[in-house]
Design an enzyme around this catalytic site. Structure first.
Site, short mmCIF file in Angstrom:
data_model
loop_
_atom_site.label_atom_id
_atom_site.label_comp_id
_atom_site.label_asym_id
_atom_site.label_seq_id
_atom_site.Cartn_x
_atom_site.Cartn_y
_atom_site.Cartn_z
N GLY A 170 50.28 76.60 46.84
CA GLY A 170 49.99 75.89 45.59
C GLY A 170 49.09 74.70 45.84
N GLY A 171 49.49 73.55 45.29
CA GLY A 171 48.67 72.34 45.40
C GLY A 171 48.41 71.93 46.82
N GLY A 404 11.82 84.65 54.10
CA GLY A 404 12.41 83.40 53.61
C GLY A 404 13.30 82.76 54.65
CB ALA A 405 15.41 84.21 57.32
C1 HXC Z 1 61.36 71.85 46.13
C2 HXC Z 1 61.40 73.22 47.96
C3 HXC Z 1 60.05 73.60 47.72
C4 HXC Z 1 59.38 73.01 46.59
C5 HXC Z 1 60.73 74.63 49.46
N1 HXC Z 1 61.75 73.89 49.05
N2 HXC Z 1 59.66 74.46 48.64
N3 HXC Z 1 62.03 72.36 47.18
N4 HXC Z 1 60.08 72.13 45.83
N5 HXC Z 1 58.12 73.29 46.30
C6 HXC Z 1 63.07 73.80 49.68
C7 HXC Z 1 63.88 75.06 49.51
O1 HXC Z 1 64.56 75.04 48.25
C8 HXC Z 1 64.84 74.94 50.68
O2 HXC Z 1 65.86 74.04 50.36
C9 HXC Z 1 63.99 74.27 51.75
O3 HXC Z 1 62.91 73.66 51.06
C10 HXC Z 1 63.42 75.24 52.74
O4 HXC Z 1 62.78 76.30 52.02
P1 HXC Z 1 63.11 77.84 52.28
O5 HXC Z 1 62.67 78.56 51.09
O6 HXC Z 1 64.52 78.00 52.70
O7 HXC Z 1 62.19 78.14 53.53
P2 HXC Z 1 61.37 79.45 53.84
O8 HXC Z 1 62.23 80.65 53.65
O9 HXC Z 1 60.75 79.22 55.17
O10 HXC Z 1 60.22 79.51 52.74
C11 HXC Z 1 59.24 78.49 52.66
C12 HXC Z 1 58.41 78.64 51.38
C13 HXC Z 1 59.35 78.72 50.15
C14 HXC Z 1 57.59 79.94 51.47
C15 HXC Z 1 57.45 77.46 51.33
O11 HXC Z 1 60.26 77.64 50.23
C16 HXC Z 1 58.61 78.65 48.86
O12 HXC Z 1 58.07 79.67 48.42
N6 HXC Z 1 58.58 77.45 48.27
C17 HXC Z 1 57.87 77.27 47.00
C18 HXC Z 1 56.39 77.34 47.26
C19 HXC Z 1 55.56 77.13 46.00
O13 HXC Z 1 55.54 77.98 45.13
N7 HXC Z 1 54.94 75.97 45.90
C20 HXC Z 1 54.08 75.69 44.82
C21 HXC Z 1 54.69 74.62 44.00
S1 HXC Z 1 53.58 74.34 42.66
P3 HXC Z 1 67.37 74.33 50.77
O14 HXC Z 1 68.08 73.05 50.46
O15 HXC Z 1 67.83 75.48 49.96
O16 HXC Z 1 67.34 74.66 52.24
C22 HXC Z 1 52.34 73.41 43.27
C23 HXC Z 1 51.30 73.08 42.25
C24 HXC Z 1 50.66 71.77 42.57
O17 HXC Z 1 52.28 73.08 44.38
C25 HXC Z 1 49.30 71.74 41.93
C26 HXC Z 1 48.59 70.45 42.22
C27 HXC Z 1 47.13 70.59 41.86
#
Ligand code: HXC
Length: 514
Positions: A170-171, A404-405
Protein backbone atom coordinates in the site's frame (compact mmCIF):
# COMPACT_ATOMS: atom_id res chain seq x y z
CA UNK A 1 11.18 9.52 47.52
CA UNK A 2 13.35 7.88 44.84
CA UNK A 3 17.09 8.61 44.96
CA UNK A 4 19.00 9.87 41.94
CA UNK A 5 20.48 6.39 41.49
CA UNK A 6 17.01 4.84 41.53
CA UNK A 7 15.82 7.34 38.94
CA UNK A 8 18.78 6.47 36.76
CA UNK A 9 18.04 2.76 37.16
CA UNK A 10 14.46 3.37 36.16
CA UNK A 11 15.62 5.19 33.02
CA UNK A 12 17.82 2.23 32.12
CA UNK A 13 14.95 -0.21 32.69
CA UNK A 14 12.63 1.83 30.49
CA UNK A 15 15.26 1.99 27.78
CA UNK A 16 15.89 -1.76 27.89
CA UNK A 17 12.17 -2.50 27.73
CA UNK A 18 11.64 -0.16 24.80
CA UNK A 19 14.60 -1.67 22.95
CA UNK A 20 12.74 -4.98 22.81
CA UNK A 21 10.17 -3.49 20.42
CA UNK A 22 7.29 -5.95 20.22
CA UNK A 23 8.92 -8.26 22.81
CA UNK A 24 11.05 -11.38 22.85
CA UNK A 25 8.43 -13.70 21.37
CA UNK A 26 7.90 -11.54 18.33
CA UNK A 27 11.66 -11.14 17.92
CA UNK A 28 11.87 -14.94 17.85
CA UNK A 29 9.17 -15.05 15.18
CA UNK A 30 11.06 -12.41 13.19
CA UNK A 31 14.26 -14.46 13.40
CA UNK A 32 12.26 -17.58 12.52
CA UNK A 33 11.32 -15.92 9.22
CA UNK A 34 15.03 -15.46 8.52
CA UNK A 35 14.74 -11.72 9.19
CA UNK A 36 16.76 -9.53 11.54
CA UNK A 37 15.33 -6.97 13.94
CA UNK A 38 15.32 -3.23 13.25
CA UNK A 39 18.27 -2.70 15.59
CA UNK A 40 20.31 -5.65 14.34
CA UNK A 41 19.97 -4.24 10.84
CA UNK A 42 21.21 -0.81 11.90
CA UNK A 43 24.21 -2.45 13.56
CA UNK A 44 25.10 -4.08 10.25
CA UNK A 45 24.51 -0.95 8.21
CA UNK A 46 26.40 1.58 10.31
CA UNK A 47 29.98 1.77 11.57
CA UNK A 48 30.34 -0.05 14.86
CA UNK A 49 29.24 2.06 17.81
CA UNK A 50 28.30 5.03 15.63
CA UNK A 51 24.51 4.84 15.99
CA UNK A 52 22.99 7.72 17.91
CA UNK A 53 19.29 7.14 18.50
CA UNK A 54 16.63 9.84 18.35
CA UNK A 55 13.36 9.57 20.25
CA UNK A 56 14.13 6.27 21.97
CA UNK A 57 11.43 7.09 24.51
CA UNK A 58 8.54 7.57 22.10
CA UNK A 59 5.79 5.13 23.05
CA UNK A 60 3.55 3.03 20.88
CA UNK A 61 0.55 5.08 19.74
CA UNK A 62 -2.44 4.48 22.00
CA UNK A 63 -0.31 3.47 25.03
CA UNK A 64 0.28 5.53 28.15
CA UNK A 65 3.46 5.99 30.15
CA UNK A 66 3.76 3.16 32.67
CA UNK A 67 7.36 2.29 33.63
CA UNK A 68 6.47 -1.40 34.02
CA UNK A 69 4.78 -1.82 30.65
CA UNK A 70 6.22 0.71 28.20
CA UNK A 71 6.20 -0.37 24.56
CA UNK A 72 8.07 1.31 21.69
CA UNK A 73 6.67 2.57 18.42
CA UNK A 74 7.35 0.56 15.27
CA UNK A 75 10.43 2.43 14.05
CA UNK A 76 13.96 3.07 15.30
CA UNK A 77 15.43 6.36 14.06
CA UNK A 78 18.70 8.20 14.41
CA UNK A 79 22.05 9.09 12.98
CA UNK A 80 25.27 7.17 12.37
CA UNK A 81 28.22 6.84 10.06
CA UNK A 82 29.30 4.65 7.15
CA UNK A 83 33.08 4.62 6.71
CA UNK A 84 33.11 7.71 8.89
CA UNK A 85 30.60 9.72 6.81
CA UNK A 86 27.25 10.65 8.32
CA UNK A 87 23.79 9.44 7.39
CA UNK A 88 20.35 9.58 8.97
CA UNK A 89 18.47 6.32 9.27
CA UNK A 90 15.09 4.87 10.09
CA UNK A 91 14.46 1.19 10.55
CA UNK A 92 10.89 -0.10 10.74
CA UNK A 93 10.21 -2.67 13.46
CA UNK A 94 7.92 -5.42 12.20
CA UNK A 95 7.62 -6.86 15.73
CA UNK A 96 5.49 -3.83 16.68
CA UNK A 97 2.07 -3.94 14.98
CA UNK A 98 3.71 -5.36 11.86
CA UNK A 99 5.80 -2.23 11.36
CA UNK A 100 2.64 -0.43 10.25
CA UNK A 101 2.78 3.37 10.10
CA UNK A 102 1.16 5.37 12.88
CA UNK A 103 1.22 9.13 13.16
CA UNK A 104 3.75 8.94 16.01
CA UNK A 105 5.96 6.76 13.94
CA UNK A 106 5.64 9.16 11.01
CA UNK A 107 6.68 12.02 13.30
CA UNK A 108 9.83 10.16 14.27
CA UNK A 109 10.72 9.65 10.61
CA UNK A 110 9.96 13.23 9.69
CA UNK A 111 12.20 14.52 12.47
CA UNK A 112 15.27 12.79 11.07
CA UNK A 113 14.33 13.63 7.48
CA UNK A 114 14.18 17.33 8.36
CA UNK A 115 17.51 17.14 10.18
CA UNK A 116 19.04 15.36 7.18
CA UNK A 117 17.96 18.17 4.88
CA UNK A 118 19.19 20.92 7.20
CA UNK A 119 22.55 19.20 7.54
CA UNK A 120 22.91 18.03 3.95
CA UNK A 121 23.26 14.37 4.87
CA UNK A 122 21.66 11.32 3.13
CA UNK A 123 18.73 9.34 4.52
CA UNK A 124 18.69 5.54 4.46
CA UNK A 125 15.33 3.91 5.26
CA UNK A 126 15.06 0.23 6.20
CA UNK A 127 11.50 -0.88 5.42
CA UNK A 128 9.66 -3.85 6.90
CA UNK A 129 6.02 -3.03 7.53
CA UNK A 130 2.39 -3.56 6.66
CA UNK A 131 1.61 -0.05 5.37
CA UNK A 132 -0.81 2.41 6.95
CA UNK A 133 -1.84 1.38 10.48
CA UNK A 134 -5.45 0.54 9.91
CA UNK A 135 -6.64 1.56 13.40
CA UNK A 136 -5.27 5.09 12.90
CA UNK A 137 -7.31 5.88 9.83
CA UNK A 138 -6.60 9.23 8.23
CA UNK A 139 -3.87 10.11 10.75
CA UNK A 140 -1.75 7.38 9.25
CA UNK A 141 -2.52 8.50 5.69
CA UNK A 142 -1.57 12.05 6.72
CA UNK A 143 1.77 10.76 7.98
CA UNK A 144 2.47 9.09 4.68
CA UNK A 145 1.74 12.38 2.95
CA UNK A 146 4.15 14.18 5.30
CA UNK A 147 6.88 11.66 4.48
CA UNK A 148 6.23 11.82 0.73
CA UNK A 149 6.55 15.61 0.85
CA UNK A 150 9.98 15.32 2.52
CA UNK A 151 11.06 12.70 -0.04
CA UNK A 152 10.19 15.07 -2.85
CA UNK A 153 11.76 18.17 -1.26
CA UNK A 154 14.92 16.18 -0.53
CA UNK A 155 15.14 14.75 -4.05
CA UNK A 156 18.24 16.08 -5.77
CA UNK A 157 19.48 17.71 -2.53
CA UNK A 158 20.54 14.66 -0.51
CA UNK A 159 20.78 11.06 -1.71
CA UNK A 160 17.92 8.91 -0.40
CA UNK A 161 18.25 5.13 -0.25
CA UNK A 162 15.47 2.64 0.53
CA UNK A 163 16.08 -0.91 1.64
CA UNK A 164 13.10 -3.27 1.59
CA UNK A 165 13.60 -6.17 4.00
CA UNK A 166 10.04 -7.43 4.46
CA UNK A 167 6.63 -6.36 3.25
CA UNK A 168 6.08 -2.92 1.75
CA UNK A 169 2.41 -2.78 0.92
CA UNK A 170 0.00 0.00 0.00
CA UNK A 171 1.24 3.45 0.97
CA UNK A 172 4.53 1.95 2.13
CA UNK A 173 5.71 1.61 -1.47
CA UNK A 174 5.52 5.27 -2.41
CA UNK A 175 8.13 6.67 -0.09
CA UNK A 176 10.74 4.22 -1.46
CA UNK A 177 9.52 4.96 -4.99
CA UNK A 178 10.31 8.64 -4.43
CA UNK A 179 13.87 7.90 -3.31
CA UNK A 180 16.95 7.40 -5.49
CA UNK A 181 17.74 3.71 -4.99
CA UNK A 182 15.75 0.69 -3.85
CA UNK A 183 17.41 -2.44 -2.49
CA UNK A 184 15.39 -5.63 -1.97
CA UNK A 185 16.16 -9.03 -0.44
CA UNK A 186 14.54 -12.35 -1.32
CA UNK A 187 12.36 -12.06 1.83
CA UNK A 188 10.87 -8.75 0.72
CA UNK A 189 8.01 -7.74 -1.50
CA UNK A 190 6.47 -4.50 -2.69
CA UNK A 191 3.03 -3.95 -4.15
CA UNK A 192 0.26 -1.40 -4.11
CA UNK A 193 -2.33 -4.15 -3.55
CA UNK A 194 -1.59 -7.71 -2.46
CA UNK A 195 -2.50 -11.05 -4.06
CA UNK A 196 -5.91 -11.25 -2.29
CA UNK A 197 -7.08 -7.91 -3.64
CA UNK A 198 -5.68 -8.75 -7.07
CA UNK A 199 -7.68 -11.99 -7.10
CA UNK A 200 -10.88 -10.22 -6.03
CA UNK A 201 -10.57 -7.42 -8.56
CA UNK A 202 -9.04 -9.06 -11.61
CA UNK A 203 -9.41 -12.79 -10.93
CA UNK A 204 -5.66 -13.28 -11.37
CA UNK A 205 -4.01 -15.76 -9.03
CA UNK A 206 -0.48 -14.69 -8.18
CA UNK A 207 1.91 -15.25 -5.28
CA UNK A 208 3.48 -12.47 -3.16
CA UNK A 209 6.79 -13.31 -4.81
CA UNK A 210 5.48 -13.23 -8.37
CA UNK A 211 3.56 -10.03 -7.76
CA UNK A 212 6.13 -8.01 -5.88
CA UNK A 213 9.24 -10.03 -5.08
CA UNK A 214 12.77 -8.71 -5.56
CA UNK A 215 13.34 -10.40 -8.92
CA UNK A 216 9.96 -9.26 -10.22
CA UNK A 217 10.90 -5.66 -9.53
CA UNK A 218 14.53 -6.12 -10.55
CA UNK A 219 13.76 -7.67 -13.94
CA UNK A 220 10.26 -6.60 -15.00
CA UNK A 221 9.11 -3.35 -13.41
CA UNK A 222 12.53 -1.81 -12.79
CA UNK A 223 11.34 -0.58 -9.38
CA UNK A 224 14.21 -2.41 -7.66
CA UNK A 225 17.79 -1.29 -8.38
CA UNK A 226 19.60 -3.94 -6.34
CA UNK A 227 18.19 -7.43 -5.63
CA UNK A 228 20.45 -9.11 -3.12
CA UNK A 229 20.12 -12.37 -1.27
CA UNK A 230 20.53 -12.10 2.49
CA UNK A 231 20.15 -9.07 4.73
CA UNK A 232 23.81 -8.92 5.68
CA UNK A 233 24.99 -8.94 2.07
CA UNK A 234 22.30 -6.42 1.17
CA UNK A 235 23.29 -3.94 3.89
CA UNK A 236 26.94 -4.39 2.94
CA UNK A 237 26.04 -3.41 -0.62
CA UNK A 238 24.21 -0.31 0.68
CA UNK A 239 27.48 0.69 2.36
CA UNK A 240 29.28 0.13 -0.94
CA UNK A 241 26.84 2.33 -2.85
CA UNK A 242 27.14 4.98 -0.13
CA UNK A 243 30.93 5.07 -0.65
CA UNK A 244 30.41 6.37 -4.20
CA UNK A 245 27.99 9.17 -3.30
CA UNK A 246 28.49 12.72 -2.10
CA UNK A 247 26.55 13.64 1.05
CA UNK A 248 24.58 16.32 -0.77
CA UNK A 249 24.28 18.24 -4.03
CA UNK A 250 26.78 20.92 -2.97
CA UNK A 251 29.56 18.41 -2.39
CA UNK A 252 31.91 16.71 -4.80
CA UNK A 253 31.79 12.91 -4.65
CA UNK A 254 34.24 11.42 -2.15
CA UNK A 255 37.84 10.78 -3.13
CA UNK A 256 39.13 7.27 -2.45
CA UNK A 257 42.72 6.08 -2.88
CA UNK A 258 42.51 3.20 -5.35
CA UNK A 259 46.18 2.85 -6.22
CA UNK A 260 45.34 2.47 -9.92
CA UNK A 261 47.63 4.34 -12.32
CA UNK A 262 45.74 7.13 -14.16
CA UNK A 263 48.10 6.70 -17.14
CA UNK A 264 47.47 2.93 -17.37
CA UNK A 265 47.07 1.80 -21.00
CA UNK A 266 45.29 -1.47 -21.62
CA UNK A 267 46.39 -3.81 -24.41
CA UNK A 268 43.32 -6.01 -23.94
CA UNK A 269 41.04 -3.21 -25.16
CA UNK A 270 42.33 -4.03 -28.66
CA UNK A 271 40.96 -7.56 -28.45
CA UNK A 272 37.46 -7.23 -26.99
CA UNK A 273 35.63 -6.22 -30.16
CA UNK A 274 35.04 -9.04 -32.66
CA UNK A 275 36.18 -8.27 -36.24
CA UNK A 276 32.66 -9.00 -37.44
CA UNK A 277 30.54 -5.95 -36.50
CA UNK A 278 27.46 -8.15 -36.33
CA UNK A 279 28.83 -10.14 -33.42
CA UNK A 280 28.19 -9.24 -29.80
CA UNK A 281 30.66 -8.74 -26.95
CA UNK A 282 30.27 -7.81 -23.31
CA UNK A 283 30.52 -4.04 -22.77
CA UNK A 284 31.26 -4.78 -19.10
CA UNK A 285 34.66 -6.12 -20.20
CA UNK A 286 35.48 -2.61 -21.39
CA UNK A 287 34.01 -0.96 -18.29
CA UNK A 288 36.04 -3.10 -15.88
CA UNK A 289 39.22 -2.19 -17.73
CA UNK A 290 38.52 1.55 -17.68
CA UNK A 291 37.58 2.12 -14.03
CA UNK A 292 40.01 2.13 -11.12
CA UNK A 293 40.94 -1.36 -9.95
CA UNK A 294 38.07 -2.91 -11.95
CA UNK A 295 35.64 -1.78 -9.25
CA UNK A 296 32.26 -1.17 -10.92
CA UNK A 297 28.99 -1.05 -8.99
CA UNK A 298 26.28 -1.88 -11.48
CA UNK A 299 22.88 -0.32 -10.87
CA UNK A 300 19.72 -1.98 -12.22
CA UNK A 301 21.82 -5.01 -13.23
CA UNK A 302 18.84 -7.22 -14.06
CA UNK A 303 16.62 -4.62 -15.73
CA UNK A 304 16.87 -3.57 -19.40
CA UNK A 305 20.10 -5.46 -19.77
CA UNK A 306 20.71 -3.94 -23.19
CA UNK A 307 21.89 -0.89 -21.23
CA UNK A 308 24.53 -0.80 -18.49
CA UNK A 309 24.61 1.91 -15.83
CA UNK A 310 26.65 2.12 -12.67
CA UNK A 311 29.34 3.77 -10.61
CA UNK A 312 33.08 3.44 -10.79
CA UNK A 313 36.05 5.62 -9.94
CA UNK A 314 38.72 7.26 -12.02
CA UNK A 315 41.77 8.64 -10.24
CA UNK A 316 39.82 7.87 -7.06
CA UNK A 317 36.81 10.06 -7.92
CA UNK A 318 33.33 8.72 -8.58
CA UNK A 319 32.10 8.63 -12.16
CA UNK A 320 28.83 7.38 -13.62
CA UNK A 321 29.04 4.98 -16.56
CA UNK A 322 26.29 4.61 -19.14
CA UNK A 323 26.89 2.05 -21.86
CA UNK A 324 24.96 0.14 -24.47
CA UNK A 325 25.28 -3.62 -24.01
CA UNK A 326 25.64 -5.42 -27.37
CA UNK A 327 25.28 -8.75 -25.54
CA UNK A 328 21.52 -8.17 -25.14
CA UNK A 329 19.40 -7.37 -28.19
CA UNK A 330 22.48 -5.90 -29.86
CA UNK A 331 22.39 -3.03 -27.33
CA UNK A 332 19.29 -1.54 -28.93
CA UNK A 333 17.57 1.41 -27.24
CA UNK A 334 14.07 0.50 -26.10
CA UNK A 335 11.59 1.89 -23.61
CA UNK A 336 13.13 0.31 -20.52
CA UNK A 337 16.74 1.04 -21.52
CA UNK A 338 15.86 4.68 -22.14
CA UNK A 339 14.09 5.02 -18.78
CA UNK A 340 16.93 3.28 -16.99
CA UNK A 341 19.69 5.40 -18.48
CA UNK A 342 17.75 8.67 -18.25
CA UNK A 343 17.10 8.16 -14.55
CA UNK A 344 20.76 7.37 -13.91
CA UNK A 345 22.01 10.37 -15.89
CA UNK A 346 19.69 12.65 -13.89
CA UNK A 347 20.93 11.21 -10.59
CA UNK A 348 24.55 11.78 -11.60
CA UNK A 349 23.78 15.30 -12.75
CA UNK A 350 21.99 16.16 -9.50
CA UNK A 351 24.95 14.98 -7.44
CA UNK A 352 27.94 16.31 -9.40
CA UNK A 353 29.03 12.94 -10.75
CA UNK A 354 30.67 13.13 -14.22
CA UNK A 355 29.09 10.89 -16.84
CA UNK A 356 31.12 8.62 -19.11
CA UNK A 357 29.07 7.21 -22.00
CA UNK A 358 30.19 4.18 -24.00
CA UNK A 359 28.27 3.92 -27.25
CA UNK A 360 27.51 0.85 -29.34
CA UNK A 361 23.89 1.15 -30.36
CA UNK A 362 22.13 0.04 -33.54
CA UNK A 363 19.26 2.50 -32.97
CA UNK A 364 15.85 2.64 -31.31
CA UNK A 365 13.92 -0.65 -31.31
CA UNK A 366 11.18 -0.78 -33.97
CA UNK A 367 7.82 -2.51 -33.46
CA UNK A 368 4.25 -2.10 -32.35
CA UNK A 369 4.91 -3.03 -28.72
CA UNK A 370 7.46 -0.25 -28.48
CA UNK A 371 5.35 2.32 -30.32
CA UNK A 372 2.18 1.48 -28.37
CA UNK A 373 4.20 1.52 -25.16
CA UNK A 374 5.32 5.07 -25.87
CA UNK A 375 8.93 4.71 -27.06
CA UNK A 376 8.55 8.23 -28.44
CA UNK A 377 8.06 9.72 -24.97
CA UNK A 378 10.34 7.30 -23.13
CA UNK A 379 13.11 7.60 -25.70
CA UNK A 380 12.80 11.38 -25.40
CA UNK A 381 13.57 11.10 -21.68
CA UNK A 382 17.11 10.05 -22.50
CA UNK A 383 17.60 12.97 -24.86
CA UNK A 384 16.18 15.30 -22.21
CA UNK A 385 18.37 13.90 -19.43
CA UNK A 386 21.61 14.24 -21.40
CA UNK A 387 20.71 17.67 -22.71
CA UNK A 388 19.94 19.14 -19.30
CA UNK A 389 22.92 17.54 -17.51
CA UNK A 390 25.60 20.12 -16.70
CA UNK A 391 28.17 17.80 -15.10
CA UNK A 392 31.26 16.87 -17.15
CA UNK A 393 30.13 14.56 -19.95
CA UNK A 394 32.58 12.41 -21.89
CA UNK A 395 31.38 10.09 -24.65
CA UNK A 396 33.33 7.34 -26.41
CA UNK A 397 31.83 5.77 -29.52
CA UNK A 398 33.10 2.22 -29.49
CA UNK A 399 31.28 0.76 -32.48
CA UNK A 400 27.81 1.61 -33.79
CA UNK A 401 26.14 4.97 -33.21
CA UNK A 402 23.15 4.77 -35.47
CA UNK A 403 20.23 7.06 -36.15
CA UNK A 404 18.50 8.95 -33.33
CA UNK A 405 20.43 6.84 -30.85
CA UNK A 406 23.63 8.63 -31.98
CA UNK A 407 22.09 11.89 -30.82
CA UNK A 408 20.59 10.48 -27.64
CA UNK A 409 23.69 8.72 -26.28
CA UNK A 410 25.62 11.73 -25.03
CA UNK A 411 26.34 13.33 -28.38
CA UNK A 412 28.15 16.65 -28.81
CA UNK A 413 24.83 18.16 -29.81
CA UNK A 414 23.41 17.51 -26.32
CA UNK A 415 26.26 19.45 -24.67
CA UNK A 416 28.75 16.63 -24.15
CA UNK A 417 32.17 18.13 -23.46
CA UNK A 418 34.54 15.58 -24.93
CA UNK A 419 33.48 13.14 -27.66
CA UNK A 420 35.97 10.52 -28.73
CA UNK A 421 35.67 7.51 -31.02
CA UNK A 422 37.55 4.30 -31.54
CA UNK A 423 38.65 3.59 -35.15
CA UNK A 424 35.96 0.87 -35.12
CA UNK A 425 33.19 3.47 -34.76
CA UNK A 426 30.40 3.54 -37.34
CA UNK A 427 28.31 6.68 -37.21
CA UNK A 428 25.43 6.75 -39.67
CA UNK A 429 21.75 7.54 -40.11
CA UNK A 430 20.96 3.85 -40.37
CA UNK A 431 22.67 0.48 -40.76
CA UNK A 432 24.26 -0.23 -44.18
CA UNK A 433 21.75 -2.90 -45.30
CA UNK A 434 18.65 -0.84 -44.54
CA UNK A 435 20.23 2.30 -46.00
CA UNK A 436 21.25 0.62 -49.26
CA UNK A 437 17.76 -0.80 -49.72
CA UNK A 438 16.34 2.71 -49.55
CA UNK A 439 18.83 4.88 -51.38
CA UNK A 440 19.60 2.33 -54.13
CA UNK A 441 16.09 0.92 -54.54
CA UNK A 442 15.89 1.76 -58.24
CA UNK A 443 19.38 0.46 -59.06
CA UNK A 444 18.74 -2.76 -57.12
CA UNK A 445 15.47 -3.29 -58.99
CA UNK A 446 17.32 -3.01 -62.31
CA UNK A 447 20.37 -5.08 -61.28
CA UNK A 448 20.93 -8.43 -62.95
CA UNK A 449 22.64 -9.89 -59.89
CA UNK A 450 20.87 -8.18 -57.01
CA UNK A 451 23.00 -9.73 -54.23
CA UNK A 452 26.25 -8.71 -55.88
CA UNK A 453 24.93 -5.20 -56.47
CA UNK A 454 23.75 -4.91 -52.89
CA UNK A 455 27.12 -6.09 -51.56
CA UNK A 456 28.90 -3.45 -53.62
CA UNK A 457 26.56 -0.71 -52.45
CA UNK A 458 27.06 -1.80 -48.83
CA UNK A 459 30.86 -1.67 -49.18
CA UNK A 460 30.55 1.77 -50.73
CA UNK A 461 28.14 2.98 -48.00
CA UNK A 462 30.39 1.72 -45.22
CA UNK A 463 33.41 3.44 -46.73
CA UNK A 464 31.47 6.69 -47.06
CA UNK A 465 29.43 6.78 -43.86
CA UNK A 466 30.06 3.89 -41.46
CA UNK A 467 33.26 5.24 -39.92
CA UNK A 468 34.21 7.92 -37.40
CA UNK A 469 35.95 10.23 -39.86
CA UNK A 470 32.95 12.06 -41.30
CA UNK A 471 31.83 13.01 -37.77
CA UNK A 472 35.41 13.88 -36.83
CA UNK A 473 35.76 16.07 -39.93
CA UNK A 474 32.76 18.10 -38.72
CA UNK A 475 34.08 18.36 -35.13
CA UNK A 476 31.22 16.25 -33.75
CA UNK A 477 33.94 13.85 -32.60
CA UNK A 478 36.91 15.58 -31.01
CA UNK A 479 39.37 12.82 -31.85
CA UNK A 480 39.64 9.22 -32.96
CA UNK A 481 41.80 7.43 -30.40
CA UNK A 482 43.79 4.25 -29.94
CA UNK A 483 41.48 2.07 -27.81
CA UNK A 484 44.38 1.22 -25.51
CA UNK A 485 44.56 4.90 -24.49
CA UNK A 486 40.90 5.17 -23.51
CA UNK A 487 41.40 5.30 -19.75
CA UNK A 488 44.19 7.91 -19.73
CA UNK A 489 42.30 9.99 -22.31
CA UNK A 490 39.14 9.98 -20.16
CA UNK A 491 41.10 10.84 -17.03
CA UNK A 492 42.85 13.72 -18.77
CA UNK A 493 39.48 14.98 -19.98
CA UNK A 494 38.03 14.72 -16.46
CA UNK A 495 40.93 16.77 -15.12
CA UNK A 496 40.46 19.35 -17.85
CA UNK A 497 36.75 19.57 -16.94
CA UNK A 498 37.20 19.81 -13.18
CA UNK A 499 36.31 23.50 -13.16
CA UNK A 500 33.40 23.13 -15.60
CA UNK A 501 30.48 25.43 -14.96
CA UNK A 502 27.35 25.27 -17.06
CA UNK A 503 23.68 25.78 -16.36
CA UNK A 504 20.15 25.56 -17.62
CA UNK A 505 18.26 28.75 -18.54
CA UNK A 506 16.38 30.22 -15.55
CA UNK A 507 12.99 28.54 -15.26
CA UNK A 508 10.75 26.99 -12.64
CA UNK A 509 11.38 23.54 -14.06
CA UNK A 510 11.31 21.90 -17.46
CA UNK A 511 8.68 19.48 -18.67
CA UNK A 512 10.49 16.15 -18.81
CA UNK A 513 8.43 13.83 -21.08
CA UNK A 514 7.14 11.61 -18.26
C1 HXC B 1 -2.46 -2.59 11.54
C2 HXC B 1 -1.20 -4.43 11.03
C3 HXC B 1 -1.04 -3.97 9.71
C4 HXC B 1 -1.66 -2.72 9.34
C5 HXC B 1 0.01 -5.82 9.90
N1 HXC B 1 -0.53 -5.57 11.09
N2 HXC B 1 -0.31 -4.83 9.02
N3 HXC B 1 -1.89 -3.74 11.93
N4 HXC B 1 -2.35 -2.06 10.30
N5 HXC B 1 -1.55 -2.21 8.13
C6 HXC B 1 -0.41 -6.40 12.29
C7 HXC B 1 -1.18 -7.69 12.18
O1 HXC B 1 -2.54 -7.48 12.56
C8 HXC B 1 -0.44 -8.55 13.19
O2 HXC B 1 -0.85 -8.21 14.49
C9 HXC B 1 1.00 -8.07 13.06
O3 HXC B 1 0.93 -6.79 12.44
C10 HXC B 1 1.83 -8.96 12.18
O4 HXC B 1 1.13 -9.17 10.95
P1 HXC B 1 0.84 -10.62 10.36
O5 HXC B 1 -0.27 -10.46 9.41
O6 HXC B 1 0.67 -11.59 11.45
O7 HXC B 1 2.20 -10.93 9.63
P2 HXC B 1 2.42 -11.67 8.25
O8 HXC B 1 1.63 -12.93 8.21
O9 HXC B 1 3.90 -11.76 8.08
O10 HXC B 1 1.83 -10.70 7.13
C11 HXC B 1 2.37 -9.41 6.94
C12 HXC B 1 1.48 -8.59 5.99
C13 HXC B 1 0.02 -8.59 6.52
C14 HXC B 1 1.51 -9.23 4.59
C15 HXC B 1 2.08 -7.20 5.90
O11 HXC B 1 0.07 -8.23 7.89
C16 HXC B 1 -0.85 -7.64 5.78
O12 HXC B 1 -1.33 -7.98 4.70
N6 HXC B 1 -1.05 -6.46 6.37
C17 HXC B 1 -1.89 -5.45 5.72
C18 HXC B 1 -1.15 -4.89 4.53
C19 HXC B 1 -1.93 -3.80 3.81
O13 HXC B 1 -2.93 -4.08 3.17
N7 HXC B 1 -1.49 -2.57 3.96
C20 HXC B 1 -2.08 -1.49 3.29
C21 HXC B 1 -2.75 -0.62 4.27
S1 HXC B 1 -3.48 0.70 3.35
P3 HXC B 1 -1.09 -9.34 15.59
O14 HXC B 1 -1.28 -8.56 16.85
O15 HXC B 1 -2.28 -10.10 15.17
O16 HXC B 1 0.15 -10.18 15.58
C22 HXC B 1 -2.24 1.75 2.98
C23 HXC B 1 -2.70 2.94 2.20
C24 HXC B 1 -1.84 4.11 2.49
O17 HXC B 1 -1.15 1.57 3.29
C25 HXC B 1 -1.92 5.07 1.33
C26 HXC B 1 -1.07 6.28 1.54
C27 HXC B 1 -0.92 7.02 0.24
Amino acid sequence: MATNEEKLDQLEQIRERLKLGGGEKRIETQHGKGKLTARERLNLLLDEGSFEEFDPLVLLAGTEYDPEKVQAEAVVTGWGTIEGRGCYVFSQDFTVVGGSLSQRMGEKCIKIMDLAMKNGVPVIGLNDGGGARIQEGVDSLASYGDIFLRNVLSSGVIPQISVILGPAAGGAVYSPALTDFIFMTQASYMYVTGPDVVKTVTGEVVTHEELGGAMTHATRSGVCHFAIEGEEACLQEVRRLFSFLPLNNMEEPPLMETGDDPARRDEELLHILPDDVGRPYDMREIVYRLVDAGDFLEVHEHFAQNMIVGFGRMEGRTIGIVGNQPLYNAGVLDIDASRKAARFVRFCDAFNIPIITLVDVPGYLPGTSQEYGGIISHGAKLVYAYAEATVPKITIIIRKATGGAYDAMGSKHLRADVNLAWPTAEIAVMGPDAAVNIIHRAELARAKDIDKARDEFVVDYKAKFANPYVAASRGFIDDVIDPRDTRPRIIRALNMLRSKSDQMPAKKHGNLPL
